[in-house]
Design a protein around this motif. Sequence first.
Motif, PDB file in Angstrom:
ATOM      1  N   UNK A  62     -19.398  17.580 -23.684  1.00  0.00           N
ATOM      2  CA  UNK A  62     -18.547  17.689 -24.853  1.00  0.00           C
ATOM      3  C   UNK A  62     -17.103  17.584 -24.380  1.00  0.00           C
ATOM      4  N   UNK A  63     -16.220  17.268 -25.313  1.00  0.00           N
ATOM      5  CA  UNK A  63     -14.809  17.058 -24.973  1.00  0.00           C
ATOM      6  C   UNK A  63     -13.977  18.278 -25.323  1.00  0.00           C
ATOM      7  N   UNK A  64     -13.084  18.622 -24.407  1.00  0.00           N
ATOM      8  CA  UNK A  64     -12.056  19.608 -24.703  1.00  0.00           C
ATOM      9  C   UNK A  64     -10.721  18.891 -24.561  1.00  0.00           C
ATOM     10  N   UNK A  65      -9.971  18.835 -25.654  1.00  0.00           N
ATOM     11  CA  UNK A  65      -8.630  18.267 -25.614  1.00  0.00           C
ATOM     12  C   UNK A  65      -7.661  19.422 -25.420  1.00  0.00           C
ATOM     13  N   UNK A 106     -16.973  29.223 -27.391  1.00  0.00           N
ATOM     14  CA  UNK A 106     -17.917  28.459 -28.198  1.00  0.00           C
ATOM     15  C   UNK A 106     -19.319  28.812 -27.700  1.00  0.00           C
ATOM     16  N   UNK A 107     -20.321  28.443 -28.467  1.00  0.00           N
ATOM     17  CA  UNK A 107     -21.691  28.776 -28.107  1.00  0.00           C
ATOM     18  C   UNK A 107     -22.535  27.512 -28.017  1.00  0.00           C
ATOM     19  N   UNK A 108     -23.498  27.533 -27.120  1.00  0.00           N
ATOM     20  CA  UNK A 108     -24.449  26.432 -26.958  1.00  0.00           C
ATOM     21  C   UNK A 108     -25.853  27.006 -27.085  1.00  0.00           C
ATOM     22  N   UNK A 109     -26.770  26.189 -27.591  1.00  0.00           N
ATOM     23  CA  UNK A 109     -28.163  26.609 -27.755  1.00  0.00           C
ATOM     24  C   UNK A 109     -29.082  25.660 -27.016  1.00  0.00           C
ATOM     25  N   UNK A 146     -34.519  21.643 -24.140  1.00  0.00           N
ATOM     26  CA  UNK A 146     -33.571  20.762 -24.818  1.00  0.00           C
ATOM     27  C   UNK A 146     -32.309  21.557 -25.120  1.00  0.00           C
ATOM     28  N   UNK A 147     -31.156  21.008 -24.741  1.00  0.00           N
ATOM     29  CA  UNK A 147     -29.889  21.627 -25.109  1.00  0.00           C
ATOM     30  C   UNK A 147     -29.361  20.907 -26.344  1.00  0.00           C
ATOM     31  N   UNK A 148     -28.867  21.682 -27.284  1.00  0.00           N
ATOM     32  CA  UNK A 148     -28.350  21.127 -28.529  1.00  0.00           C
ATOM     33  C   UNK A 148     -26.909  20.663 -28.356  1.00  0.00           C
ATOM     34  N   UNK A 149     -26.468  19.768 -29.247  1.00  0.00           N
ATOM     35  CA  UNK A 149     -25.104  19.233 -29.182  1.00  0.00           C
ATOM     36  C   UNK A 149     -24.073  20.347 -29.295  1.00  0.00           C
ATOM     37  N   UNK A 150     -22.994  20.204 -28.537  1.00  0.00           N
ATOM     38  CA  UNK A 150     -21.894  21.170 -28.524  1.00  0.00           C
ATOM     39  C   UNK A 150     -20.685  20.495 -29.168  1.00  0.00           C
ATOM     40  N   UNK A 151     -20.067  21.170 -30.109  1.00  0.00           N
ATOM     41  CA  UNK A 151     -18.925  20.594 -30.826  1.00  0.00           C
ATOM     42  C   UNK A 151     -17.726  20.447 -29.896  1.00  0.00           C
ATOM     43  N   UNK A 152     -16.973  19.359 -30.074  1.00  0.00           N
ATOM     44  CA  UNK A 152     -15.738  19.158 -29.315  1.00  0.00           C
ATOM     45  C   UNK A 152     -14.726  20.221 -29.710  1.00  0.00           C
ATOM     46  N   UNK A 153     -13.749  20.449 -28.828  1.00  0.00           N
ATOM     47  CA  UNK A 153     -12.793  21.535 -29.012  1.00  0.00           C
ATOM     48  C   UNK A 153     -11.386  21.053 -28.688  1.00  0.00           C
ATOM     49  N   UNK A 154     -10.418  21.466 -29.501  1.00  0.00           N
ATOM     50  CA  UNK A 154      -9.002  21.310 -29.155  1.00  0.00           C
ATOM     51  C   UNK A 154      -8.500  22.680 -28.747  1.00  0.00           C
ATOM     52  N   UNK A 155      -7.943  22.786 -27.542  1.00  0.00           N
ATOM     53  CA  UNK A 155      -7.535  24.074 -26.995  1.00  0.00           C
ATOM     54  C   UNK A 155      -6.080  24.015 -26.548  1.00  0.00           C
TER      55      UNK A 155
END
Length: 127
Positions: free
Chosen positions: A103-106, A26-29, A9-18
């Motif tokens: 996940x979204x990268x803006x 960022x890190x994913x688990x 199972x991959x955990x949710x990844x937070x969206x990012x503004x770049x």
Amino acid sequence: MGNVNDSLIIRQIANLTAYTTGNYTVYANASDDDLMILDKNLYNETLTFTSNKSWVNVSTYETIGNMTSARIDVYPNSTYIGQQIVNITVRDRNNFSISSMNFNITVVGNNPPVWNLTTVTTYLINE
């Protein structure tokens, strides 16, 4: 006695503004109970992470217990301005179990200011 593969199972990844002038990490688990098998001669599980974007690099960071962390390095540039949907996929060693998370990268441009020559700049100085 053999091992029965456990789902990962991959955990949710937070969206990012770049901004285009920076690089981001960022890190994913992801978890897989097969990582808990102590006898690596019986079964030596590993997890591999990938990204669907060439400018988003993913590498395994560390494994502790049944959790593996991935480091996600983001290298945005002006080609990618706007909202980008990035898919991170994790697979176990034999591709028996696969899990994905979007996940979204803006991506925002960060250009220097430009002087507007048509702006009226009249100054009144009274003494």
